[in-house]
Motif scaffolding. Structure first.
Motif, PDB file in Angstrom:
ATOM      1  N   MET A 179       0.848  -1.193   0.000  1.00 39.43           N
ATOM      2  CA  MET A 179       0.000   0.000   0.000  1.00 39.43           C
ATOM      3  C   MET A 179       0.880   1.239   0.000  1.00 39.43           C
ATOM      4  O   MET A 179       1.794   1.371   0.822  1.00 39.43           O
ATOM      5  N   PHE A 180       0.612   2.142  -0.929  1.00 38.66           N
ATOM      6  CA  PHE A 180       1.305   3.420  -0.947  1.00 38.66           C
ATOM      7  C   PHE A 180       0.960   4.236   0.306  1.00 38.66           C
ATOM      8  O   PHE A 180      -0.150   4.115   0.836  1.00 38.66           O
ATOM      9  N   PRO A 181       1.898   5.061   0.764  1.00 37.52           N
ATOM     10  CA  PRO A 181       1.562   5.989   1.848  1.00 37.52           C
ATOM     11  C   PRO A 181       0.321   6.808   1.499  1.00 37.52           C
ATOM     12  O   PRO A 181       0.219   7.376   0.407  1.00 37.52           O
ATOM     13  N   GLY A 182      -0.633   6.816   2.405  1.00 39.56           N
ATOM     14  CA  GLY A 182      -1.857   7.572   2.197  1.00 39.56           C
ATOM     15  C   GLY A 182      -2.900   6.874   1.355  1.00 39.56           C
ATOM     16  O   GLY A 182      -4.002   7.399   1.174  1.00 39.56           O
ATOM     17  N   ASP A 183      -2.577   5.683   0.821  1.00 41.90           N
ATOM     18  CA  ASP A 183      -3.515   4.952  -0.034  1.00 41.90           C
ATOM     19  C   ASP A 183      -4.399   4.059   0.827  1.00 41.90           C
ATOM     20  O   ASP A 183      -4.110   3.808   2.003  1.00 41.90           O
ATOM     21  N   SER A 184      -5.477   3.552   0.236  1.00 43.12           N
ATOM     22  CA  SER A 184      -6.415   2.726   0.993  1.00 43.12           C
ATOM     23  C   SER A 184      -6.528   1.313   0.452  1.00 43.12           C
ATOM     24  O   SER A 184      -7.236   0.487   1.038  1.00 43.12           O
ATOM     25  N   ILE A 185      -5.860   1.015  -0.667  1.00 43.60           N
ATOM     26  CA  ILE A 185      -5.922  -0.323  -1.250  1.00 43.60           C
ATOM     27  C   ILE A 185      -4.513  -0.805  -1.588  1.00 43.60           C
ATOM     28  O   ILE A 185      -3.587  -0.017  -1.791  1.00 43.60           O
ATOM     29  N   GLU A 186      -4.369  -2.134  -1.654  1.00 41.08           N
ATOM     30  CA  GLU A 186      -3.097  -2.714  -2.062  1.00 41.08           C
ATOM     31  C   GLU A 186      -2.914  -2.557  -3.572  1.00 41.08           C
ATOM     32  O   GLU A 186      -3.870  -2.698  -4.340  1.00 41.08           O
ATOM     33  N   THR A 207      24.340  -6.019  -6.284  1.00 39.19           N
ATOM     34  CA  THR A 207      24.240  -5.014  -5.235  1.00 39.19           C
ATOM     35  C   THR A 207      22.875  -5.095  -4.567  1.00 39.19           C
ATOM     36  O   THR A 207      21.872  -5.424  -5.207  1.00 39.19           O
ATOM     37  N   VAL A 208      22.843  -4.836  -3.261  1.00 41.11           N
ATOM     38  CA  VAL A 208      21.599  -4.760  -2.491  1.00 41.11           C
ATOM     39  C   VAL A 208      21.506  -3.337  -1.953  1.00 41.11           C
ATOM     40  O   VAL A 208      22.423  -2.865  -1.270  1.00 41.11           O
ATOM     41  N   GLU A 209      20.402  -2.664  -2.267  1.00 43.39           N
ATOM     42  CA  GLU A 209      20.283  -1.240  -1.960  1.00 43.39           C
ATOM     43  C   GLU A 209      18.994  -0.933  -1.208  1.00 43.39           C
ATOM     44  O   GLU A 209      17.979  -1.632  -1.366  1.00 43.39           O
ATOM     45  N   GLU A 210      19.045   0.153  -0.434  1.00 40.15           N
ATOM     46  CA  GLU A 210      17.856   0.705   0.220  1.00 40.15           C
ATOM     47  C   GLU A 210      17.422   1.963  -0.529  1.00 40.15           C
ATOM     48  O   GLU A 210      18.244   2.840  -0.803  1.00 40.15           O
ATOM     49  N   TRP A 211      16.132   2.041  -0.865  1.00 38.52           N
ATOM     50  CA  TRP A 211      15.556   3.192  -1.554  1.00 38.52           C
ATOM     51  C   TRP A 211      14.421   3.752  -0.701  1.00 38.52           C
ATOM     52  O   TRP A 211      13.927   3.081   0.204  1.00 38.52           O
ATOM     53  N   ILE A 212      14.016   4.986  -1.030  1.00 34.55           N
ATOM     54  CA  ILE A 212      12.894   5.610  -0.320  1.00 34.55           C
ATOM     55  C   ILE A 212      11.981   6.307  -1.323  1.00 34.55           C
ATOM     56  O   ILE A 212      12.448   6.893  -2.305  1.00 34.55           O
ATOM     57  N   LEU A 213      10.692   6.172  -1.080  1.00 32.82           N
ATOM     58  CA  LEU A 213       9.706   6.904  -1.866  1.00 32.82           C
ATOM     59  C   LEU A 213       9.551   8.285  -1.235  1.00 32.82           C
ATOM     60  O   LEU A 213       9.073   8.430  -0.112  1.00 32.82           O
ATOM     61  N   ALA A 244      11.710  -5.790  -2.244  1.00 31.45           N
ATOM     62  CA  ALA A 244      10.986  -5.985  -0.980  1.00 31.45           C
ATOM     63  C   ALA A 244      10.605  -4.629  -0.406  1.00 31.45           C
ATOM     64  O   ALA A 244      11.414  -3.698  -0.404  1.00 31.45           O
ATOM     65  N   PHE A 245       9.387  -4.546   0.084  1.00 32.26           N
ATOM     66  CA  PHE A 245       8.904  -3.331   0.730  1.00 32.26           C
ATOM     67  C   PHE A 245       9.035  -3.484   2.241  1.00 32.26           C
ATOM     68  O   PHE A 245       8.694  -4.527   2.811  1.00 32.26           O
ATOM     69  N   HIS A 246       9.540  -2.447   2.887  1.00 28.33           N
ATOM     70  CA  HIS A 246       9.671  -2.448   4.344  1.00 28.33           C
ATOM     71  C   HIS A 246       8.294  -2.691   4.963  1.00 28.33           C
ATOM     72  O   HIS A 246       7.272  -2.228   4.436  1.00 28.33           O
ATOM     73  N   PRO A 247       8.218  -3.445   6.082  1.00 27.90           N
ATOM     74  CA  PRO A 247       6.913  -3.662   6.734  1.00 27.90           C
ATOM     75  C   PRO A 247       6.198  -2.357   7.083  1.00 27.90           C
ATOM     76  O   PRO A 247       4.975  -2.326   7.169  1.00 27.90           O
ATOM     77  N   GLN A 248       6.968  -1.275   7.250  1.00 30.97           N
ATOM     78  CA  GLN A 248       6.379   0.037   7.539  1.00 30.97           C
ATOM     79  C   GLN A 248       6.429   0.955   6.314  1.00 30.97           C
ATOM     80  O   GLN A 248       6.464   2.184   6.458  1.00 30.97           O
ATOM     81  N   PHE A 249       6.425   0.360   5.118  1.00 32.09           N
ATOM     82  CA  PHE A 249       6.492   1.155   3.886  1.00 32.09           C
ATOM     83  C   PHE A 249       5.407   2.231   3.845  1.00 32.09           C
ATOM     84  O   PHE A 249       5.637   3.355   3.361  1.00 32.09           O
ATOM     85  N   TYR A 250       4.232   1.912   4.342  1.00 33.49           N
ATOM     86  CA  TYR A 250       3.116   2.863   4.334  1.00 33.49           C
ATOM     87  C   TYR A 250       3.484   4.150   5.072  1.00 33.49           C
ATOM     88  O   TYR A 250       3.003   5.232   4.730  1.00 33.49           O
TER      89      TYR A 250
END
Length: 483
Positions: free
Chosen positions: A25-32, A149-155, A80-86
């Motif tokens: 789920m995107f931050p602020g979104d209501s559906i997967e 490479t394994v990287e961390e990104w942020i929206l 992979a999305f962080h468990p707290q991606f929202y």
């Protein structure tokens, strides 16, 4: 086991080869939203019925399919999305980096220009030549194939993804066996899990998967909450080469992995069943399951040789490769006679087959590369393993579903395979059953390249490609598996 029949509902078509299928789920979104990563470096999501680009890292990806008629096992392999991606917008990528093409690490006895089979099995040990059983990977800084490479990104708040930091840079000896769908978060520990293959070629020529200090052939947990403050870590092949602040973020769950289409977690009361597949060499494909495990800190693995003690292996998972291929000791077959009139074969086994006979995880289920039974199939390579907890397909509820790249039975055009199994209460090996698919692919080939699920594992998604070559573009379709 019950016979199950399903339909395929097309979601998106004419995309490049799909390697990862997930929802979040995107931050602020209501559906997967359904996210699809392609091997060449695109990440799409489905929004309001149409396909949109989330991120395109094609310029960051190694040039794919140059050799071997377009077949390749590198590229964008993990998302992979962080468990707290929202809330925090963090997500993670694993890919083969552009500009890192090397000459490879083929043993001296091999001709680097030999004919490559479509599914590469370059190195084959010779039981009549002991030197081929104990090869070493030397000159690693120059004799390697590529760097993953394994990287961390942020929206970002403006909706654009941005890279934050690099977690690992791993030098790989060969182009194959890099893992796929290789990143996931553990719901038990909250850590990022990285699944790595044994480095490639065939038969794990350097036995990297059983060496505690080698990164290859392991399942690794990364504590992403610990910021090591090293933005561009050195390029490594062994744990002891990793900078100390990053070592402290790593633990190893398992070793003895050949090649692996990720790890998944199925909630069972107050604990989780872990599922992981191991792609076979010539004999069998295997799905493993376990509940209890005790990861070993990388710092402990590194200190052990110098402190003259062995790490505590109680509860540590070993899949057995290269000594074992699933439930069978890995056979090395060769003709050792010069007399063409004799049909004489020598069958040998690695020393690890004996050493690990009582100290390895047994598979939950396996399927063979040759199998003529009417209710089974002959497989090529395991490409996905996912639990199903939905109730729309009642016969599959609580089971684990898996996919194979392409059936080996005589058929034209080629078709992949879909099947399922279940964990037995006593933990013993179980059989599997083929899932029949009601869908007409017509004259097109259908290689099953990936299997995905939504966040609560109530929906299943299948990635299909019309070709086994990554350079044949825009021939992919993602389906939802429905009753």
């Amino acid at each position: 086991m019950k016979k199950v029949k399903v339909r395929l509902r097309p979601i998106v078509s004419k995309i490049n080869l799909p390697t990862v299928i997930k929802t979040t789920m995107f931050p602020g979104d209501s559906i997967e939203r359904l996210f699809i990563a392609t091997q060449v470096g695109e990440i799409f999501y489905i929004g309001n019925g149409d396909i949109r680009t989330f991120l395109d890292i094609r310029p960051r990806i190694l040039k794919l399919g140059i050799a071997d008629g377009g077949y390749d096992e590198r590229g964008l392999l993990g998302l992979a999305f962080h468990p707290q991606f929202y809330y925090n917008g963090l997500f993670y990528l694993h890919y083969s980096a552009a500009g890192t093409q090397g000459p490879g690490a083929l043993p001296k006895s091999e001709d680097a220009n030999q004919h490559h089979e479509a599914l590469p099995e370059f190195f084959k040990p010779n039981p009549c030549d002991p030197e081929t059983l104990n090869l070493k990977w030397i000159n690693r800084e120059t004799q390697y194939d590529h760097i993953d490479t394994v990287e961390e990104w942020i929206l970002q708040p403006n909706g654009k993804p941005q890279k934050r930091r690099t977690l690992l840079n791993i030098r790989r000896p060969f182009f194959n066996h890099n893992g796929v769908n290789s990143l996931n978060f553990s719901p038990e520990t909250g850590k990022l899990v990285l699944t790595t293959g044994d480095g490639g070629s065939g038969y794990d020529p350097f036995n990297l998967s059983q060496d505690d200090l080698e990164i290859a052939g392991k399942i690794i947990e990364i504590d992403v909450s610990m910021n090591a403050n090293i933005n561009n870590p050195s390029i490594v092949t062994r744990f002891n080469e990793i900078p100390a602040p990053i070592q402290e973020t790593l633990t190893v769950i398992a070793k003895g992995v050949r090649n692996i289409p990720g790890i998944t977690f199925q909630r069972f009361y107050n604990q989780y069943i872990k599922y992981a597949g191991n792609v076979g060499q010539h004999l069998v494909e295997s799905i493993f399951s376990f509940v209890q495990y005790k990861p070993i800190p990388v710092t402990q693995l590194i200190q052990a040789p110098f402190m003259n003690f062995k790490p505590d292996n109680e509860g540590f998972i070993n899949f057995g490769w290269r000594g074992w291929e699933g439930a069978f000791p890995t056979p090395i077959m060769s003709s050792c006679t010069n007399n063409p009139n004799l049909d004489e074969k020598t069958i040998a086994y690695y020393n690890e087959a004996v050493a690990l006979s009582g100290n390895r995880l047994r598979p939950l289920t396996s399927y063979f590369h040759q199998d003529t039974r009417p209710d089974k199939f002959a497989g090529t390579a395991l490409t996905g393993v996912q639990p199903y907890m939905g109730n729309r397909i009642p016969a599959l509820t609580g089971s684990v579903v898996f996919t194979d790249f392409a059936r080996k039975e005589p058929q034209s055009p080629i078709r992949g395979a879909l099947a399922y199994t279940r964990v037995r209460p006593d933990g013993t090996q179980n059989d599997y059953s083929v899932i029949e698919i009601d869908y007409d692919f017509e004259s097109q080939s259908a290689y099953y390249t990936s299997l995905g699920t939504n966040m609560n594992q109530t929906s299943l998604y299948l990635g299909v490609y019309d070709s086994m070559n990554v350079t044949n573009f825009n021939q992919g379709t993602v389906f939802e598996i429905v009753p």
